[in-house]
Design a protein around this motif. Structure first.
Motif, PDB file in Angstrom:
ATOM      1  N   GLU A 191      11.587   6.230   5.406  1.00 44.51           N
ATOM      2  CA  GLU A 191      10.835   6.281   5.966  1.00 44.51           C
ATOM      3  C   GLU A 191       9.406   5.736   4.851  1.00 44.51           C
ATOM      4  OE1 GLU A 191       7.508   9.215   5.167  1.00 44.51           O
ATOM      5  OE2 GLU A 191       8.657  10.005   2.852  1.00 44.51           O
ATOM      6  N   LYS A 192       9.295   4.289   5.550  1.00 46.22           N
ATOM      7  CA  LYS A 192       8.433   3.159   4.920  1.00 46.22           C
ATOM      8  C   LYS A 192       6.807   3.486   4.373  1.00 46.22           C
ATOM      9  CE  LYS A 192       6.562  -1.792   4.928  1.00 46.22           C
ATOM     10  NZ  LYS A 192       6.417  -2.740   6.028  1.00 46.22           N
ATOM     11  N   ILE A 193       6.862   3.590   2.826  1.00 45.89           N
ATOM     12  CA  ILE A 193       6.076   5.118   2.105  1.00 45.89           C
ATOM     13  C   ILE A 193       5.405   2.974   2.219  1.00 45.89           C
ATOM     14  CG2 ILE A 193       4.742   5.241   0.415  1.00 45.89           C
ATOM     15  CD1 ILE A 193       7.833   7.477  -0.258  1.00 45.89           C
ATOM     16  N   ASP A 194       3.441   2.734   2.493  1.00 47.46           N
ATOM     17  CA  ASP A 194       2.923   2.213   2.136  1.00 47.46           C
ATOM     18  C   ASP A 194       2.620   2.281  -0.029  1.00 47.46           C
ATOM     19  OD1 ASP A 194       2.956   1.560   4.408  1.00 47.46           O
ATOM     20  OD2 ASP A 194       1.137   2.813   5.184  1.00 47.46           O
ATOM     21  N   PRO A 195       2.406   0.923  -0.412  1.00 43.46           N
ATOM     22  CA  PRO A 195       1.931   1.293  -1.395  1.00 43.46           C
ATOM     23  C   PRO A 195       0.204   1.370  -2.125  1.00 43.46           C
ATOM     24  CG  PRO A 195       2.231  -0.923  -0.681  1.00 43.46           C
ATOM     25  CD  PRO A 195       2.226  -0.251   0.613  1.00 43.46           C
ATOM     26  N   LEU A 196       0.224   2.718  -2.827  1.00 47.21           N
ATOM     27  CA  LEU A 196      -1.030   3.018  -2.885  1.00 47.21           C
ATOM     28  C   LEU A 196      -2.031   2.496  -4.088  1.00 47.21           C
ATOM     29  CD1 LEU A 196       0.060   6.280  -3.520  1.00 47.21           C
ATOM     30  CD2 LEU A 196      -1.319   5.649  -1.000  1.00 47.21           C
ATOM     31  N   VAL A 209      18.897  15.075  -3.885  1.00 40.37           N
ATOM     32  CA  VAL A 209      18.723  14.224  -3.082  1.00 40.37           C
ATOM     33  C   VAL A 209      16.828  13.034  -3.589  1.00 40.37           C
ATOM     34  CG1 VAL A 209      19.348  14.938  -0.895  1.00 40.37           C
ATOM     35  CG2 VAL A 209      16.578  15.507  -1.540  1.00 40.37           C
ATOM     36  N   GLN A 210      16.942  11.815  -3.683  1.00 39.16           N
ATOM     37  CA  GLN A 210      15.604  11.099  -3.860  1.00 39.16           C
ATOM     38  C   GLN A 210      14.553  10.798  -2.610  1.00 39.16           C
ATOM     39  OE1 GLN A 210      17.198   7.899  -5.923  1.00 39.16           O
ATOM     40  NE2 GLN A 210      14.465   6.868  -6.097  1.00 39.16           N
ATOM     41  N   LYS A 211      13.963  10.932  -3.185  1.00 42.40           N
ATOM     42  CA  LYS A 211      12.911  10.346  -2.353  1.00 42.40           C
ATOM     43  C   LYS A 211      12.767   8.908  -2.405  1.00 42.40           C
ATOM     44  CE  LYS A 211       8.010  10.405   0.293  1.00 42.40           C
ATOM     45  NZ  LYS A 211       7.209  11.888   0.760  1.00 42.40           N
ATOM     46  N   MET A 212      12.233   7.427  -1.817  1.00 44.19           N
ATOM     47  CA  MET A 212      12.086   6.782  -1.554  1.00 44.19           C
ATOM     48  C   MET A 212      10.866   6.510  -2.994  1.00 44.19           C
ATOM     49  SD  MET A 212      13.798   4.897   0.138  1.00 44.19           S
ATOM     50  CE  MET A 212      13.046   3.081   0.397  1.00 44.19           C
ATOM     51  N   PRO A 213      10.903   4.955  -3.248  1.00 41.53           N
ATOM     52  CA  PRO A 213      10.095   5.458  -5.068  1.00 41.53           C
ATOM     53  C   PRO A 213       9.081   4.343  -3.892  1.00 41.53           C
ATOM     54  CG  PRO A 213      12.474   3.543  -4.718  1.00 41.53           C
ATOM     55  CD  PRO A 213      11.848   4.214  -3.532  1.00 41.53           C
ATOM     56  N   MET A 214       7.725   5.168  -4.075  1.00 37.24           N
ATOM     57  CA  MET A 214       6.413   5.063  -4.465  1.00 37.24           C
ATOM     58  C   MET A 214       5.306   3.551  -5.779  1.00 37.24           C
ATOM     59  SD  MET A 214       4.565   8.646  -3.039  1.00 37.24           S
ATOM     60  CE  MET A 214       5.718   9.472  -3.578  1.00 37.24           C
ATOM     61  N   LYS A 215       4.955   2.965  -4.974  1.00 38.27           N
ATOM     62  CA  LYS A 215       3.747   2.051  -6.028  1.00 38.27           C
ATOM     63  C   LYS A 215       2.719   2.533  -5.735  1.00 38.27           C
ATOM     64  CE  LYS A 215       2.740  -2.659  -6.262  1.00 38.27           C
ATOM     65  NZ  LYS A 215       3.011  -4.151  -5.958  1.00 38.27           N
ATOM     66  N   LEU A 216       2.034   2.268  -6.724  1.00 42.07           N
ATOM     67  CA  LEU A 216       0.906   2.796  -7.491  1.00 42.07           C
ATOM     68  C   LEU A 216      -0.152   1.766  -8.366  1.00 42.07           C
ATOM     69  CD1 LEU A 216      -1.898   5.455  -7.586  1.00 42.07           C
ATOM     70  CD2 LEU A 216      -0.694   5.849  -9.075  1.00 42.07           C
TER      71      LEU A 216
END
Length: 1171
Positions: free
Chosen positions: A136-141, A215-222
């Motif tokens: 998935e593509k995780i939007d920056p927060l 398993v690793q989730k895609m990195p998230m930007k905050l």
């Protein structure tokens, strides 16, 4: 109501009777019986790294059971080619070959024969999926500083347990604190964000350890926006507006989710761990508190974790149910959430149906009760089918029990009871076997048993019988049932004989009988001797730091020695087999050694013996002794001028009674800090009255003494000072030191500091001539010596010395007689004569000098002598004086160790403590001839078969005119017998050799040679040699070495050898030189060597060599006339200079004179004497 209670009691009694009657027993497989499942799988997980997955089901029965399976309550085909079925059991394997998800489900095993069907519990086979985070593509927060935020994890489903971690891309953990928290589901909560929370690599990791998968989730930007970002481009108004957006606020719960309201329900199973969590956002960061509504949190089982955000209660029980409240608060307000905790439980048995064996016509009952929350539902089955579909006639069925009466063989079956609720299902099989057989004894016939005297013996007779059987035992030779208190018959048929004796040995018969018949077996019992132990020494007392050695002496039956094992323990704790690692405690079988014993080693030591049949132990009490602890609490009382009472308390004596106390004091003004012993008291005393000296500032300490040694000194007592006083005593040991004539140097032992009694110590010395009617002369001094001039030499005086100080004088002094200084004697003795005793000893006599001419105390007389001339050759000698002193008033003396046949001069003088007086006129005397010393050497220079030629040297001292030699010889072959001694008198003193003839060939002889004067013959010198053997070349040795042709031949050979060696050496070394000397050393000329040996070789002095037989013939009528005198016989000097046999062992201490009496020189006398 009373009838109802009575009826219930009757039913209860009947139930217990039926249960007792149908007690479950193991039926031998030789008897027909329903199947019994003995092994089955539980939950099986198909891990991807396993090769295969095995689902087990094994059962026993007669006839042998067959197996079938169901999967998800539907028949499962074991003939599927994708599985592997085991022989003779229901176990099958599923190979891990790809498509195994088809086999996922719940399995049940059925084991059946013609008598019934046994049914297993459900076994679940789980095929886990590989967990993955969705792509998935995780939007920056982006949030403002101070706002709350939640970073979701949403981990994939997988085989538990699941561990979740938040880390950055460098695999560094995201730090959690009161402000940042990860929930049980894995979401990361921020109560209020700070600028430092900005990062572009928040990663959620999900770990499944059983699957060995992470398993690793895609990195998230905050991104956290701060006012600092707008300072350059914004006006002050805008900055103030920005600041107002970061404002403080009261708590608001984020976990549990606010959408669920302020209450929620939590169901937890009994025995599990309850986890309740609360997290609130707010600024400042809220604090979380927990409490239980209407009660207290369970102490000891509850903990608060994650900065109080999680409440953890372990091992939950029903009393933990209820309402729990979490409260989040800061100074602006609070937020609450209530948790309604429900405790439930899977089914568990309280009364599990039991299998039973019944005989035809009997009755029975099966009970099935369980507990759980919600309450479990009970279902009965028979042979795997609901009981409603296959009831037996006569069965009375209720939810919790089944009863049956008058059972018949066709009633044999397997009953199943199943209890279930929402949390699980449990299943129990109960076998009902209706059997009628003659007793079957399962213990082998002629079994051998053994025990030791005094122990119990157990003879087994395990059996199976239906109907019920009666067991009886008897001794084979007695043929009657055993009776008595020592015999106990167990329900399983075992015979127990208590407190056995040797008479119990023998053969026993076990009889088992029921309505179908009886059976018997024989058992043989052997009685062994009991094992015995003794530990030595018994109750030892060991001083600390010493070595303790314990020995365990064991005695056991010869049949049990192979199994005997010894072990050691202390105070019930066993030692390691080999002792301690540091080697201080060493165990070597029956021996225990402890080096450098400490107080911790004290205790009860036990040696234990274990054999195949018995065990025993022997103990000893080890007491460790040590020096006492120092006494304590010293106290002074009853203080007086010359005494004080000292009291103390005893310290620990460390297991050794205190034998004495040593009281020491310190108070020496000249040596402060020096402790001296004052007195001792018995060990039972703890107080003593101390006698003290005046003018001392005392301090006391006490030392305890026991058999080990002394304690450390106690702490010092208080000070106690005594007043000064006049001296109590006067000086001792008054004496005169060596002084000049008409002078006395008076000395005495000064008073010790503790004897002075006060300040200003002095000594009053008085003297006068002994017996003279004159006044005492007096002088006072501070030291302990006084020089006094007198009018006469060596005159007696009365002398007194008295101690005085500032407080007075000592006691009246006692007079002693002292003499004034000595002078040298002024008269010489007169020599009366010199009597010659033998060639080395004379007796001198003289007249003593008058007492008034001694001028002192006569110590004795001194004899001086020196050799002037030899009477043998007339040779004169320089003056070398020898000295011998004789103590006391005497007029004679013996002078030993003189040279024989010589002229001597001798003088005598008197001496006192001052020194020696004048010598007498020299007295001239001569010593007579004596026997010579032994010849200097004896050599056998030529031998033949019957002759031998001997050569010798003159004695060093002839001691007279040499008249000849005595040559003796005898056979001394290598046997214990010796030949007769033969004598030859050689009357020619100048002859240095002799040729003996008429000797035996090939015979060993010993030769003795003595030199003789008119006084006799001296000591012999000896040599041994052998004659040559018989043969035509026997005499060749006489002449060949002296023949010119032989010498020439040897020279030619030597020259030729030298030339050849020179040529070889030159060829090898190109001009090197060969040493002729080395050649001669390597190849000596035999002729030259022979000459060397005969002329310069060492002679054999065999005077000390013992003969191999009696030497009576050696002495014959010969008698040595040489003197063996010593000073012990003649002088009165120091007898310590002589050994017990009278031989001299000392050395002169007197001067040696040469030329005159006044000059000193070295003495050459054979026996120097001490003055």
């Amino acid at each position: 109501m009373g009838m109802l209670l009575s009826r219930r009691g009757l039913i209860t009694s009947l139930i217990f009777f039926l249960l007792k009657f149908s007690t479950a027993v193991d039926i031998p497989l030789s008897v027909q019986q329903v199947p019994t499942i003995i092994k089955q799988s539980k939950v099986q997980v198909a891990f991807p790294f396993d090769e295969y997955f095995q689902i087990e089901c094994e059962a026993k029965g007669n006839p042998e059971p067959t197996f079938s399976w169901s999967k998800d309550d539907k028949p499962f085909d074991l003939s599927d080619p994708r599985i592997i079925v085991s022989n003779n059991s229901g176990t099958f394997r599923i190979p891990n070959e790809g498509h195994i998800s088809h086999f996922q489900g719940k399995y049940r095993c059925f084991a059946s024969n013609k008598l019934g069907i046994a049914m297993s519990e459900e076994m679940e086979f789980i095929v886990p999926n590989v967990p993955k985070f969705p792509k998935e593509k995780i939007d920056p927060l982006e949030v403002e500083e101070g706002d709350p935020i939640v970073l979701p994890c949403n981990p994939p489903k997988g085989l538990p347990p699941l561990h979740i971690y938040w880390m950055n891309i460098e695999l560094e953990h995201i730090e959690q604190d009161e402000r940042v928290y990860m929930s049980q589901k894995g979401d990361l909560y921020f109560a209020n964000v700070e600028e430092k929370d900005s990062r572009n690599d928040y990663c959620c990791f999900a770990a499944f350890p059983r699957l060995r998968t992470i398993v690793q989730k895609m990195p998230m930007k905050l991104t956290v926006n701060s006012l600092k970002h707008a300072n350059d481009s914004s006006s002050s108004t805008e900055i103030g507006s920005k600041a107002n957006s970061i404002k403080q606020r009261k708590p608001r719960l984020l976990l549990p989710s606010p959408e669920g309201g302020s209450e929620s329900s939590v169901t937890i199973l009994k025995g599990d761990t309850l986890l309740l969590e609360c997290f609130a956002e707010g600024l400042p960061t809220p604090q979380v508190d927990w409490n239980k509504m209407g009660g207290d949190l369970p102490k000891g089982r509850e903990t608060k974790e994650n900065y109080g955000k999680t409440l953890k209660i372990e091992n939950v029980s029903y009393r933990d149910k209820g309402n729990y409240r979490c409260t989040a608060n800061n100074f602006l307000g609070s937020a609450i959430h209530d948790f309604h905790v429900i405790v439930e439980e899977p089914p568990r048995w309280t009364k599990k149906p039991q299998s039973g064996v019944y005989s035809t016509g009997s009755s029975g009952i099966l009970l099935c009760e369980s507990e759980g929350e919600p309450e479990p539902a009970i279902k009965w089955r028979v042979n795997g089918f609901p009981i409603e579909r296959n009831p037996f006639s006569g069965d009375v069925i209720s939810p919790r029990e089944i009863s049956f009466t008058n059972v018949q063989p066709n009633h044999t079956a397997v009953y199943q009871c199943e209890a279930s609720n929402v949390h699980g299902t449990i299943l129990a099989n109960a076998n009902i076997d209706v059997v009628d057989v003659r007793p079957l004894i399962q213990t082998a016939d002629e079994e051998n048993y053994a025990t030791v005297v005094g122990y119990s013996a157990f003879l087994h007779c395990e059996f199976f019988a239906s109907p019920e059987a009666i067991v009886s035992w008897q001794k084979v030779e007695e043929a009657k049932p055993l009776e008595g208190r020592r015999y106990h018959f167990h329900e399983n048929g075992t015979l127990q004989i208590s407190e056995t004796t040797e008479e119990d040995a023998g053969s026993y018969s076990c009889w088992v009988e029921n309505a179908k018949g009886k059976t018997a077996v024989t058992a043989n019992l052997d009685i062994r001797n009991a094992t015995k132990l003794r530990v030595s020494p018994k109750n030892p007392r060991v001083p600390r730091s010493h070595t303790l050695e314990l020995h365990c002496e064991s005695k056991c039956d010869s049949h049990l020695k192979y199994s005997l094992k010894l072990s050691w323990s202390k105070d019930g704790e066993a030692f390691e087999i080999n002792g301690t690692e540091d080697g201080r405690i060493i165990i070597d079988g029956a021996n225990l050694t402890i080096s450098n014993v400490t107080v911790e080693d004290q205790g009860v030591y036990s040696c234990s013996a274990h054999t195949a049949l018995d065990s025993t132990a022997a103990m000893t009490q080890v007491t460790v002794l040590d020096v006492p602890d120092p006494p304590e609490n010293l106290h002074l009382s009853e203080r007086q001028n010359r005494s004080v009472r000292l009291t103390w308390e005893a310290g620990d004596d460390h297991n050794s009674n205190i034998s004495a106390y040593i009281i020491e004091f310190e108070g020496n003004r000249e040596e402060p800090g020096r402790w001296e012993e004052l007195t001792r008291v018995q060990g039972e005393e703890t107080t003593v009255m101390l006698s003290l000296a005046p003018y001392v500032r005392y301090q006391f300490r006490v030392i305890a003494v026991n058999e080990v040694g002394r304690s450390q000194p106690s702490q010092p007592s208080d000070h106690h000072e005594t007043p000064p006083a006049a001296p109590d005593k006067n000086p001792q040991n008054i004496r005169v030191q060596a002084s000049q004539p008409k002078e006395m140097i008076i000395k005495w032992e000064p008073l010790k500091p503790m004897e002075q009694n006060g300040p200003g110590l002095e000594y009053r010395v008085t003297w006068k001539p002994q017996g003279a009617p004159v006044e005492w002369e007096e002088e006072t001094v501070t030291n302990h010596t006084l020089r006094v001039m007198t009018s006469a030499v060596y005159a007696p005086y009365d002398v007194q010395v008295q101690a005085i100080n500032h407080l007075g004088s000592g006691p009246e002094p006692q007079s002693v007689i002292l003499y004034s200084g000595e002078d040298y004697p002024d008269a010489a003795p007169v020599i009366h004569g010199v009597d010659v005793i033998n060639s080395t000893l004379v007796k001198v006599t003289w007249s003593t000098i008058p007492k008034e001419r001694v001028h002192g105390h006569l110590k004795g007389y001194q004899v001086n002598w020196w050799k002037t001339k030899s009477l043998l050759d007339g040779r004169t000698y320089p003056k070398e004086v020898n000295i011998l002193r004789f103590s006391g008033q005497r007029n004679y003396g013996m002078v030993p160790s003189l040279d024989a046949f010589s002229e001597f001069h001798l003088t005598v003088l008197a001496y006192n403590s001052k020194g020696a007086g004048p010598e007498s006129e020299p007295y001239i005397f001569h010593t007579p001839e004596g026997v010579p010393e032994k010849p200097t050497f004896l050599k056998v220079i030529k031998v033949d078969k019957d002759t031998a030629t001997l050569s010798w040297g003159l004695p060093k001292k002839l001691n007279g005119n040499l008249t000849g030699y005595l040559l003796q010889y005898q056979i001394i072959n290598d046997t214990y017998e010796i030949g007769e001694l033969n004598d030859i008198n050689i009357t020619t003193p100048s002859k240095p050799s002799w040729r003996l003839s008429n000797l035996n060939a090939t015979t060993k002889y010993k030769f003795y040679l003595r030199a003789c004067t008119s006084k006799g013959c001296g000591k012999p010198i000896t040599e041994e040699s052998s004659t040559l053997g018989e043969g035509k070349y026997a005499g060749l040795y006489d002449d060949i070495s002296t023949q010119g042709w032989f010498i020439g031949l040897m020279c030619a050979i030597a020259l030729l050898t030298l030339m050849l060696l020179t040529v070889c050496f030159v060829k090898r070394n190109k001009g090197g030189k060969y040493s002729v000397k080395e050649k001669e050393d390597l190849h000596p000329d035999p002729e030259v060597q022979s000459v060397k040996d005969e002329t310069f070789g060492e002679y054999s002095d065999s005077d000390e060599k013992p003969l191999k037989g009696s030497l009576r013939s050696l002495n014959r009528d010969m008698r040595a006339t040489e003197s063996a005198d010593s000073l012990v016989d003649y002088g009165e000097g120091d007898h310590g200079l002589f050994s017990e046999d009278g031989s001299f062992i000392g050395a002169y201490a007197g001067s040696k004179e040469k030329g005159s009496v006044e000059s000193n020189g070295s003495s050459t006398a054979p026996f120097p004497l001490r003055a």
